[in-house]
Motif scaffolding. Structure first.
Motif, PDB file in Angstrom:
ATOM      1  N   TYR A  10      56.201  12.462  49.778  1.00 44.45           N
ATOM      2  CA  TYR A  10      55.794  11.419  48.559  1.00 44.45           C
ATOM      3  C   TYR A  10      54.232  12.422  48.613  1.00 44.45           C
ATOM      4  O   TYR A  10      53.868  12.335  47.349  1.00 44.45           O
ATOM      5  N   ARG A  11      53.856  12.695  49.502  1.00 43.03           N
ATOM      6  CA  ARG A  11      52.706  13.545  49.554  1.00 43.03           C
ATOM      7  C   ARG A  11      53.455  14.899  49.232  1.00 43.03           C
ATOM      8  O   ARG A  11      52.389  15.859  48.181  1.00 43.03           O
ATOM      9  N   THR A  14      53.945  13.986  44.846  1.00 47.05           N
ATOM     10  CA  THR A  14      52.957  13.933  43.888  1.00 47.05           C
ATOM     11  C   THR A  14      52.480  15.081  44.114  1.00 47.05           C
ATOM     12  O   THR A  14      51.196  15.697  43.350  1.00 47.05           O
ATOM     13  N   HIS A  59      35.418  -0.088  46.128  1.00 52.06           N
ATOM     14  CA  HIS A  59      36.861   0.350  45.132  1.00 52.06           C
ATOM     15  C   HIS A  59      37.587  -1.143  44.747  1.00 52.06           C
ATOM     16  O   HIS A  59      37.209  -1.847  45.684  1.00 52.06           O
ATOM     17  N   LEU A 111      43.049   9.537  40.491  1.00 50.27           N
ATOM     18  CA  LEU A 111      45.152   9.243  41.058  1.00 50.27           C
ATOM     19  C   LEU A 111      45.196   9.757  42.085  1.00 50.27           C
ATOM     20  O   LEU A 111      44.039  10.746  42.501  1.00 50.27           O
ATOM     21  N   ASP A 112      45.815   9.178  42.825  1.00 52.70           N
ATOM     22  CA  ASP A 112      46.588   9.434  44.261  1.00 52.70           C
ATOM     23  C   ASP A 112      47.191  10.513  43.977  1.00 52.70           C
ATOM     24  O   ASP A 112      48.274  10.746  45.149  1.00 52.70           O
ATOM     25  N   TYR A 116      43.229  15.943  43.523  1.00 48.46           N
ATOM     26  CA  TYR A 116      42.494  14.823  43.267  1.00 48.46           C
ATOM     27  C   TYR A 116      41.619  14.331  45.140  1.00 48.46           C
ATOM     28  O   TYR A 116      40.458  14.179  44.632  1.00 48.46           O
ATOM     29  N   ILE A 117      41.811  13.451  45.287  1.00 51.52           N
ATOM     30  CA  ILE A 117      41.569  12.963  46.004  1.00 51.52           C
ATOM     31  C   ILE A 117      40.559  13.495  47.038  1.00 51.52           C
ATOM     32  O   ILE A 117      39.358  13.740  47.705  1.00 51.52           O
ATOM     33  N   GLU A 135      44.873  -2.701  47.170  1.00 44.86           N
ATOM     34  CA  GLU A 135      44.919  -1.153  46.793  1.00 44.86           C
ATOM     35  C   GLU A 135      45.324  -0.163  48.461  1.00 44.86           C
ATOM     36  O   GLU A 135      44.336   0.103  48.589  1.00 44.86           O
ATOM     37  N   TRP A 137      46.680   2.939  48.567  1.00 50.85           N
ATOM     38  CA  TRP A 137      47.498   4.091  48.108  1.00 50.85           C
ATOM     39  C   TRP A 137      47.768   5.363  48.871  1.00 50.85           C
ATOM     40  O   TRP A 137      46.777   5.984  49.810  1.00 50.85           O
ATOM     41  N   ASN A 139      47.936   8.533  49.672  1.00 57.48           N
ATOM     42  CA  ASN A 139      47.754  10.273  50.043  1.00 57.48           C
ATOM     43  C   ASN A 139      46.042   9.515  49.812  1.00 57.48           C
ATOM     44  O   ASN A 139      45.540  10.340  50.838  1.00 57.48           O
ATOM     45  N   THR A 140      45.055   8.713  49.832  1.00 62.76           N
ATOM     46  CA  THR A 140      43.772   8.304  49.497  1.00 62.76           C
ATOM     47  C   THR A 140      43.552   7.738  51.175  1.00 62.76           C
ATOM     48  O   THR A 140      42.263   7.990  52.056  1.00 62.76           O
TER      49      THR A 140
END
Length: 429
Positions: A10-11, A14, A59, A111-112, A116-117, A135, A137, A139-140
């Motif tokens: 997934y990482r 993305t 958040h 966004l994840d 960006y994170i 929530e 996510w 990567n976060t």
């Protein structure tokens, strides 16, 4: 802590697909779902300076989640901590900006995407992260863990549907939940599901939304509109979704002869649907006007479309009868706590699994009534318009039921106190 192979995939995905994610953002911006002037925030670029001192990141995904966090934000700022509040929708950003206390700032949640994170965390450097509801996510969560920033789930939810889905990915959800320093759940069922999925530290603190202040309204505007609709029977369909407005309009037509000068207010969950809702009423031969065009309801208005942001407090105060949207179609229902606090008798359809415990409590207290279809809704609205004593009794029962379920803010603050002390002492650094 080990990292599952699927999460690594997934990482990587993305990160590789970042250009496609940017394209998605631009598409959403063209559709009006993103703020063009703040699109950079969704990529982790800050539009504000970081306040000096220790900072808590809070958040909430959308309007409901973010508003439920306001009492926590206020308590934190009163303790002398800077607070960054993030959310993911334009409507939540517009509304929260007007209600944040001094010492708190708002940004859109990035966004994840790994880059960006990283960009977001490099700038804001929070000492503690409080994430509302569900929530999660990947990567976060992983980025916070890698930086040793404590992560706490507040007002946590884990519906049975989400639980069933996560059970198909046990390794991933366990790896993610193990990285939460604490999970504070709304209900005992939520707590048990989170624990079964692998959260090592879970406490049931209750639903913050019961403690949130009712939405405000300018008394002068309330008085003005109350004067305009005085003497007319009024009911409100709040936070409606596609597929519901047609039924609401049909109910209006069925009741109009028995209740002359009936005014139906429809507040779509997504205000940009205002023109669509007005068109549905017009196609049924009704005279509709829209709040967003600055038009007030006059004696010729049959349906008034409340398609603005931040004015639900006004419309709840105008109407003694509220039908909660999202419950007549299979959406799961919208939160009935606000109209209960503002003295409304509440009606809802059968689809309320998003807030099942809340509706159960209000229904049991006879402050709300479930209607299975538009025919039953028409009967219930007609009865409440005719029987004002019943309407007052239901409204009082709804308010008392919600008040009895309060206390989550205090329990939440007690639970996160060790993390606040840690943040203020700068122990992490």
């Amino acid at each position: 802590m080990s990292t599952p192979v699927l999460f690594k995939a997934y990482r990587t995905a993305t990160a590789v697909l970042e250009p496609a994610v940017l394209g998605l953002l631009l598409w959403r911006q063209r559709k009006g779902r993103e703020d063009r002037t703040r699109l950079g925030e969704r990529q982790g670029y800050p539009s504000r300076q970081r306040p000096k001192g220790h900072l808590i990141w809070v958040h909430g995904a959308s309007i409901g989640e973010t508003l439920s966090l306001l009492p926590i934000v206020e308590r934190l700022t009163q303790r002398g901590l800077a607070v960054l509040v993030t959310s993911g929708t334009r409507t939540s950003a517009s509304l929260i900006a007007r209600r944040l206390p001094p010492g708190a700032v708002h940004q859109f949640m990035p966004l994840d995407v790994p880059r960006y994170i990283r960009r977001f965390l490099d700038h804001w450097q929070p000492d503690l992260a409080l994430i509302a509801e569900s929530e999660i996510w990947p990567n976060t969560v992983m980025a916070l863990d890698e930086r040793h920033i404590p992560l706490v789930m507040v007002n946590g939810r884990m519906s049975d549907r989400s639980f069933q889905r996560w059970q198909k990915l046990p390794g991933i959800i366990r790896s993610l939940l193990e990285r939460f320093a604490l999970c504070l759940a709304q209900t005992q069922d939520d707590a048990e599901r989170l624990a079964r999925l692998g959260a090592p530290r879970v406490v049931m603190t209750g639903n913050l939304k019961f403690d949130a202040a009712p939405p405000p309204a300018d008394p002068r505007v309330v008085a003005h509109l109350s004067g305009l609709v005085a003497g007319r029977p009024v009911w409100l369909a709040a936070s409606t979704h596609a597929g519901e407005e047609g039924a609401i309009v049909a109910v209006h037509r069925a009741l109009a002869k028995r209740h002359p000068h009936l005014l139906t207010i429809i507040a779509p969950r997504h205000p940009h649907r205002g023109p669509e809702v007005a068109a549905i009423a017009a196609q049924a031969g009704l005279r509709a006007s829209r709040r967003s065009e600055g038009i007030h309801p006059d004696r010729a208005t049959d349906v008034y479309v409340a398609d603005t942001v931040g004015e639900m407090g006004l419309f709840y105060r105008l109407s003694p009868i509220v039908v909660m949207g999202g419950s007549l179609v299979a959406h799961g229902g919208q939160n009935p706590i606000e109209p209960a606090k503002l003295g409304a008798a509440i009606l809802h359809g059968p689809h309320v699994h998003n807030f099942e415990d809340v509706y159960n409590a209000i229904d049991l207290a006879r402050g709300a009534l479930m209607v299975k279809d538009s025919t039953a809704l028409a009967r219930a609205v007609s009865e409440l318009l005719t029987n004002t004593a019943l309407t007052r009794d239901m409204a009082r029962a709804a308010g008392e039921a919600v008040q009895a379920l309060g206390g989550a803010v205090e329990r939440t603050m007690q639970s996160i106190e060790p993390f606040i002390v840690q943040a203020k002492l700068g122990a992490r650094r």
